[in-house]
Design an enzyme around this catalytic site. Structure first.
Site, PDB file in Angstrom:
ATOM      1  CB  THR A  75      -0.929  -0.007   1.237  1.00  0.00           C
ATOM      2  OG1 THR A  75      -1.762  -1.172   1.169  1.00  0.00           O
ATOM      3  CG2 THR A  75      -1.802   1.239   1.288  1.00  0.00           C
ATOM      4  CG  ASN A 153      -6.154  -8.255  -5.502  1.00  0.00           C
ATOM      5  OD1 ASN A 153      -6.062  -7.536  -6.501  1.00  0.00           O
ATOM      6  ND2 ASN A 153      -7.016  -8.007  -4.535  1.00  0.00           N
ATOM      7  CD  GLN A 181      -2.030 -11.224  -4.434  1.00  0.00           C
ATOM      8  OE1 GLN A 181      -1.596 -12.384  -4.389  1.00  0.00           O
ATOM      9  NE2 GLN A 181      -2.617 -10.657  -3.397  1.00  0.00           N
ATOM     10  CB  SER A 201       3.380  -6.854   0.001  1.00  0.00           C
ATOM     11  OG  SER A 201       3.042  -6.897   1.352  1.00  0.00           O
ATOM     12  CG  HIS A 203       1.328  -9.605   4.019  1.00  0.00           C
ATOM     13  ND1 HIS A 203       0.040 -10.077   3.909  1.00  0.00           N
ATOM     14  CD2 HIS A 203       1.298  -8.329   3.567  1.00  0.00           C
ATOM     15  CE1 HIS A 203      -0.737  -9.110   3.416  1.00  0.00           C
ATOM     16  NE2 HIS A 203       0.004  -8.043   3.196  1.00  0.00           N
ATOM     17  CB  THR A 238      14.105   3.658  12.668  1.00  0.00           C
ATOM     18  OG1 THR A 238      14.481   4.929  13.180  1.00  0.00           O
ATOM     19  CG2 THR A 238      15.101   2.598  13.106  1.00  0.00           C
ATOM     20  CB  CYS A 325      -8.858  -5.035   1.264  1.00  0.00           C
ATOM     21  SG  CYS A 325      -7.289  -5.759   0.869  1.00  0.00           S
TER      22      CYS A 325
HETATM   23  N1  PMP Z   1      -1.747  -4.734  -4.054  1.00  0.00           N
HETATM   24  C1  PMP Z   1      -2.243  -5.967  -4.189  1.00  0.00           C
HETATM   25  C2  PMP Z   1      -2.445  -6.512  -5.575  1.00  0.00           C
HETATM   26  C3  PMP Z   1      -2.560  -6.730  -3.067  1.00  0.00           C
HETATM   27  O1  PMP Z   1      -3.055  -7.959  -3.229  1.00  0.00           O
HETATM   28  C4  PMP Z   1      -2.335  -6.188  -1.788  1.00  0.00           C
HETATM   29  C5  PMP Z   1      -2.672  -6.978  -0.545  1.00  0.00           C
HETATM   30  N2  PMP Z   1      -4.014  -7.376  -0.479  1.00  0.00           N
HETATM   31  C6  PMP Z   1      -1.816  -4.885  -1.687  1.00  0.00           C
HETATM   32  C7  PMP Z   1      -1.530  -4.201  -2.841  1.00  0.00           C
HETATM   33  C8  PMP Z   1      -1.553  -4.244  -0.352  1.00  0.00           C
HETATM   34  O2  PMP Z   1      -0.443  -4.848   0.249  1.00  0.00           O
HETATM   35  P1  PMP Z   1      -0.062  -4.559   1.753  1.00  0.00           P
HETATM   36  O3  PMP Z   1      -0.959  -5.411   2.577  1.00  0.00           O
HETATM   37  O4  PMP Z   1       1.377  -4.971   1.858  1.00  0.00           O
HETATM   38  O5  PMP Z   1      -0.234  -3.097   2.000  1.00  0.00           O
END
Ligand code: PMP
Length: 393
Positions: A75, A153, A181, A201, A203, A238, A325
């Site tokens: 994000t 996604n 993704q 990202s 995670h 940081t 989300c």
């Molecule tokens: N872009 C896409 C295509 C995603 O799938 C996601 C996570 N759902 C994000 C952005 C946002 O990532 P983050 O959770 O690291 O802010």
């Protein structure tokens, strides 16, 4: 499987932290807490941890470590790219994106429109395909940035990013891709693809939450979102050293990508075949377009997707209705809506997304529990033979 024998089929929402990443992070959460910017010895260890992670993330993307800026996640990376491009191109007030972007891009675009910027949203067809022919005509003299998802996604549909980026380059417009993704799921070599900016990202690739990266092509300087001296002035604050170290280790786990792609595609096909065998009228979205090997978005005719999801959870399966989300908002997916699906079809669609720890047993568990749930939701007595199940119900 998740703890408690839950079958986790929602890896596009987030992934389990790899034990290897956790092990590497732990020392930095205890003894190795020095600020990497400090001048004493232990700080050098933290700095080295960050440098190794930068090299690992760069290797997965096929770029140079100096082109990686660590952020708090995709994000932030998306926002840094969009706002950075706009403030670098002073006077340019136009952006191009697509109708099926992640909310972190779409909601920022809506915000910018309220501030007086203009945004063109490229459409997709019923398969989630982007028609590249629409891109050149959308470019204007005041276009500051083109921002397009690499892989969706919700459906897994892959956009032709190398070709789109080449068009942008030939027209002298900056190009950003949200590759959150796509990273770690399909091969990527930024030496061969002329993107200027890329978001990812940790995670989503079995790293920790709250850390990501923005790739900034060598030679490109954009005003940062957060001002400060860290990350060579490109992102103040940081460094989140433990998370960055975990991101690096997670990135390194993806070195056998081609093999993992084949494994996941086989599992996904098994899942889709199993569902279609029982419910031939189920519809696999974005099936005829290149898509991620781990993602399957399936429309269950006119059934209530939320209810289906709920019953699947009771049967030990976690999946998703659209994006995590958006979940809870009861808003029909903007992605499937842009693909032309009716509201009923959108609300009847579920996403199953596989990951590193998904196994055939997980898919088989889903296929075991799903038929009776579908029959209950359709109000068809279980006694009716499978063969008679049709969309008439
Ligand atoms: N872009 C896409 C295509 C995603 O799938 C996601 C996570 N759902 C994000 C952005 C946002 O990532 P983050 O959770 O690291 O802010």
């Amino acid at each position: 499987m998740m703890p408690g024998s839950v079958v986790y089929l929602d890896n596009n929402a987030t992934t389990a932290l790899a034990p290897e990443a956790l092990d590497a992070m732990l020392p930095y959460l205890s003894g190795l807490y020095a600020n990497p910017s400090s001048a004493y010895g232990p700080a050098a260890t933290a700095k080295k941890g960050v440098a190794e992670a930068r090299a690992a993330v760069a290797a997965l993307l096929g770029c140079s470590p100096a082109e990686i800026v660590f952020t708090s996640g995709a994000t932030e990376s998306n926002h840094a790219a969009i706002l950075g491009a706009l403030s670098a191109a002073s006077g340019k007030r136009h952006l191009i994106t697509s109708q099926v972007e992640h909310p972190s891009v779409l909601l920022m675009c809506r915000h910018l429109e309220r501030l007086g910027m203009e945004v063109s949203y490229l459409p997709v067809d019923s398969e989630g395909r982007l028609d590249l022919a629409t891109l050149p005509s959308a470019i204007r003299p005041d276009t500051a940035l083109i921002s397009l998802l690499w892989a969706n996604n919700e459906t897994g549909a892959i956009f032709p990013i190398p070709e789109a980026a080449a068009i942008a380059r030939s027209r002298g417009v900056l190009f950003h891709t949200d590759a959150t993704q796509a990273m770690g799921k399909i091969p990527m070599d930024l030496r061969q693809v002329p993107v200027d900016l890329l978001s990812c990202s940790a995670h989503k690739i079995h790293g920790p939450k709250g850390v990501g990266a923005l790739y900034v092509r060598k030679g490109l300087t954009l005003p940062p979102l957060f001002h400060g001296h860290q990350e060579r002035g490109r992102r103040g604050g940081t460094e989140n050293v433990p998370a960055i170290v975990g991101f690096g280790v997670a990135a390194r786990l993806h070195d056998e990508l081609e093999r993992e792609m084949r494994r996941l595609a086989a599992l996904r096909d098994r899942l889709e075949r199993g569902i279609l065998a029982f419910m031939p009228c189920a519809q696999v979205h974005a099936q005829d377009t290149p898509r991620l090997p781990n993602t399957s978005n399936i429309g269950f005719a006119t059934l209530d997707g939320e209810e289906l999801l709920h019953r699947l959870e009771q049967a030990g399966v976690l999946a998703s209705a659209g994006a995590a989300c958006a979940a809870g908002g009861h808003e029909p997916s903007h992605v499937l809506t842009a693909m032309g699906l009716s509201k009923t079809s959108v609300l009847a669609s579920l996403r199953f997304s596989l990951g590193r720890y998904s196994r055939a047993e997980d898919v088989d568990h889903l296929l075991r529990v799903l038929p009776s749930i579908l029959l209950k939701l359709m109000d068809v007595p279980e006694i009716i033979a499978r063969e008679t199940l049709s969309c008439a119900h």
